[in-house]
Design a protein around this motif. Structure first.
Motif, PDB file in Angstrom:
ATOM      1  N   GLN A  61     -28.921 -12.600 -19.453  1.00  0.00           N
ATOM      2  CA  GLN A  61     -28.003 -11.580 -18.942  1.00  0.00           C
ATOM      3  C   GLN A  61     -28.703 -10.705 -17.914  1.00  0.00           C
ATOM      4  N   ALA A  99     -21.846 -11.944 -13.087  1.00  0.00           N
ATOM      5  CA  ALA A  99     -22.238 -11.677 -14.476  1.00  0.00           C
ATOM      6  C   ALA A  99     -21.070 -11.069 -15.239  1.00  0.00           C
ATOM      7  N   ALA A 100     -20.415 -10.099 -14.629  1.00  0.00           N
ATOM      8  CA  ALA A 100     -19.273  -9.451 -15.296  1.00  0.00           C
ATOM      9  C   ALA A 100     -18.175 -10.473 -15.579  1.00  0.00           C
ATOM     10  N   GLY A 106     -18.530 -12.347 -18.655  1.00  0.00           N
ATOM     11  CA  GLY A 106     -18.407 -11.612 -19.910  1.00  0.00           C
ATOM     12  C   GLY A 106     -19.629 -10.770 -20.226  1.00  0.00           C
ATOM     13  N   VAL A 107     -20.548 -10.646 -19.252  1.00  0.00           N
ATOM     14  CA  VAL A 107     -21.712  -9.784 -19.462  1.00  0.00           C
ATOM     15  C   VAL A 107     -21.274  -8.330 -19.290  1.00  0.00           C
ATOM     16  N   ASN A 108     -21.664  -7.490 -20.236  1.00  0.00           N
ATOM     17  CA  ASN A 108     -21.390  -6.063 -20.127  1.00  0.00           C
ATOM     18  C   ASN A 108     -22.481  -5.451 -19.256  1.00  0.00           C
ATOM     19  N   HIS A 144     -15.753  -7.508 -19.167  1.00  0.00           N
ATOM     20  CA  HIS A 144     -16.256  -8.323 -20.274  1.00  0.00           C
ATOM     21  C   HIS A 144     -15.274  -8.358 -21.437  1.00  0.00           C
ATOM     22  N   VAL A 186     -12.738 -11.017 -20.553  1.00  0.00           N
ATOM     23  CA  VAL A 186     -13.309 -12.338 -20.846  1.00  0.00           C
ATOM     24  C   VAL A 186     -13.201 -12.627 -22.342  1.00  0.00           C
ATOM     25  N   PHE A 238     -25.344 -18.704 -10.358  1.00  0.00           N
ATOM     26  CA  PHE A 238     -26.608 -17.966 -10.283  1.00  0.00           C
ATOM     27  C   PHE A 238     -27.659 -18.908  -9.711  1.00  0.00           C
ATOM     28  N   LEU A 248     -24.655 -18.976 -19.867  1.00  0.00           N
ATOM     29  CA  LEU A 248     -24.074 -17.681 -19.525  1.00  0.00           C
ATOM     30  C   LEU A 248     -22.550 -17.741 -19.518  1.00  0.00           C
ATOM     31  N   ILE A 267     -21.321 -16.723 -22.884  1.00  0.00           N
ATOM     32  CA  ILE A 267     -22.071 -15.593 -23.438  1.00  0.00           C
ATOM     33  C   ILE A 267     -21.181 -14.633 -24.230  1.00  0.00           C
TER      34      ILE A 267
END
Ligand SMILES: Nc1ncnc2c1ncn2[C@@H]1O[C@H](COP(=O)(O)OP(=O)(O)O)[C@@H](O)[C@H]1O
Ligand SMILES: [Mg+2]
Lengths: 286, 234
Positions: free
Chosen positions: A167, A178-179, A182-184, B71, B74, B88, B99, B102
């Motif tokens: 993350q 990333a968001a 689902g990354v906070n 998030h 998601v 990435f 990821l 995740i």
């Protein structure tokens, strides 16, 4: 020759801890693009906390780190969440101003609480010596080196092998993507600040035995950290560790052979020369 | 499943979407067409929570998600495969896919889903430990869709998946999308490639300067004089 060997070994050992400090700032930079000019002052804060814990409970710095670590983590968390998060994305000069303001706040705070005189904290191993070839070394340096190396290795494993590390790298490479995964993102940034600042508690306790403290010393650590960070290419893990050794070595050699403050000229000079030839950092492409 | 009501959104002082309403029912494949800069990406970014609408409501399965963090959206199973793939680049294909899964919702089933994704896209299997930046555009699109599959999507929103791909890859990507749709996934497909979208979508919306200009069953939209003139240039 003896003095040179001594300086080289000492510089190399301390360089490991410098690298660890810079890794903390590098992690912070990699997820937030923020370079904090108060980084060294947070290490001062940690060291002075250890002073207080020693004064109150006769606690050895190697023990009080278990208290300063969570305290500094909390400080780092609050620093991002309440102070920096609201201004992230605004003018970068504004953020620089803010962290510069923090250095004043911290330095004067420490001055008010602890006064301006030099302080020392004894440790159980402070005066223990050992021989490395012909040179006499102090145990705290070796302990600092080994602990820093171990922690750096742990950080590396965390970054490459765990979900939290993935993350962090995701936020570094593309926060929007990333968001969308689902990354906070805010949580990752806050936790990385907490971690990066908490590492200063460890570095502080490692550098404490034998060191003399003075409220304004944070600036020197900030400068060293920034030199290393830029040398390392800002967010290149190995580059930063390498930078730590280079600055540690050149500082030790400089202060051994040039008197007092002018010893810091050597790491600067080396820094400038390296940057002329490798403007993106030692291993830099990115 | 998705209900957008009178959405207004923009960047700073610049308005982009004006009073957009749109619905996607469970199991549908809906096309969202429109010229460059019509506001298609802005619309699905509102759905993903990365752009905050100024007015209007977005509901997902009846729940108001208008101001939910990305998030959390998601976590509900509404997944975007973004324009330009946004893989990435300095991470391995394996880490990219990890990821993708995740979120709390997807984490437990990552191993199984990884197998499924690699079955769907054998080319990714061969390159699992390679950096995503070394992939071709088409392979990156497979990876981006693979990440979406890892998330255990209920709704997949694809933003111009065919952009910049060779015809062979476009064909392959659209077949994959159709296959996922047949397996029960609800899909919102943003495209400029209208002929392929018309072939697969049951309903379409055409966005023009931030407004829904035409909408209805694909046949109707395809034969609408305004579509033919303004959008398809026929
Ligand atoms: N991040 C942004 N900041 C400012 N303006 C933007 C941003 N993203 C898109 N726009 C503007 O919003 C309008 C709609 O863009 P977009 O939603 O990307 O359209 P589309 O996806 O249909 O090509 C364009 O005029 C574009 O310039
Ligand atoms: Mg777009």
């Amino acid at each position: 020759m003896d003095m040179l060997a001594q300086a080289l070994i000492q510089g190399f050992l301390i360089g490991g801890t410098y690298g660890l400090v810079a890794l903390g700032l590098g992690l912070i930079y990699s997820v937030s693009n923020i370079v904090s000019f108060a980084h060294g002052d947070f290490m001062s804060l940690a060291m002075y906390l250890s002073v207080s814990l020693f004064a109150a409970f006769a606690m050895d710095p190697y023990v009080s780190v278990f208290i300063t670590f969570p305290v500094l983590a909390l400080v780092g968390w609050g620093l991002y969440y309440f102070i920096l998060r609201p201004v992230i994305g605004s003018n970068s000069l504004m953020i620089i101003q803010l962290t510069l303001g923090l250095t004043f706040l911290l330095q004067n705070g420490l001055l008010m609480v602890y006064g301006g005189q030099m302080l020392r904290v004894p440790s159980m191993v402070e005066s223990k010596l050992f021989l490395m070839g012909d040179t006499v070394m102090r145990w705290p340096l070796l302990i600092a080196f080994i602990a820093s190396l171990a922690l750096s290795a742990l950080l590396y494993l965390m970054l490459t092998r765990t979900d939290f590390g993935r993350q962090i790298r995701a936020v570094n490479q593309n926060p929007k993507a990333a968001a969308l995964m689902g990354v906070n993102v805010t949580q990752v940034r806050t936790l990385v600040f907490a971690l990066g600042i908490a590492l200063l508690a460890v570095a502080g306790s490692l550098l404490l035995p034998g060191a003399t403290l003075q409220p304004g010393m944070g600036l020197r650590y900030t400068v060293i950290t920034l030199l290393i960070l830029v040398l390392g290419g800002m967010s290149n893990f190995i580059g930063i560790l390498l930078g730590g050794y280079i600055i540690g070595l050149s500082e030790a050699v400089g202060t051994t052979f040039l008197s007092g403050v002018s010893g810091m000229i050597l790491p600067y000079a080396l820094f400038i020369v390296i940057m002329l030839f490798r403007p993106a950092g030692l291993l830099g492409s990115r | 499943m998705i209900e957008i009501e009178s959405l207004v959104a923009g960047y700073g002082q610049v308005p982009v979407l004006h009073d957009v309403s749109l619905k996607v029912a469970q199991g549908e494949l809906v096309g969202l067409l429109g010229a460059n800069n019509a506001g298609k990406s802005t619309l699905i970014n509102c759905l993903s929570g990365t752009v905050r609408p100024r007015q209007g409501r977005i509901r997902f399965k009846g729940e108001d998600i208008t101001n939910l963090a990305p998030h959390k959206i998601v976590d509900l199973g509404m997944i975007q495969v973004p324009e330009g793939r946004l893989v990435f680049p300095q991470m391995s294909i394996r880490d990219n896919l990890m990821l993708g899964g995740i979120s709390a919702r997807a984490r437990k089933q990552r191993r199984q889903r990884l197998e499924q994704v690699l079955e769907t896209f054998p080319r990714l299997q061969e390159r699992l430990d390679q950096h995503a930046g070394t992939l071709s555009g088409g392979e990156q699109q497979m990876l981006a869709i693979g990440r979406g599959m890892m998330a255990g999507a209920e709704v997949l929103m694809l933003d111009e998946p065919s952009l910049g791909l060779s015809p062979l890859f476009v064909q392959y990507i659209f077949e994959t999308i159709a296959k996922m749709h047949r397996m029960g996934l609800t899909i919102l497909l943003v495209e400029q490639n209208s002929s392929l979208t018309f072939r697969h979508a049951s309903r379409c919306y055409v966005l023009e300067q931030g407004r829904v200009a035409i909408d209805g069953p694909t046949e109707v939209v395809r034969n609408h004089p305004a579509t033919r003139k303004a959008y398809l240039g026929m």
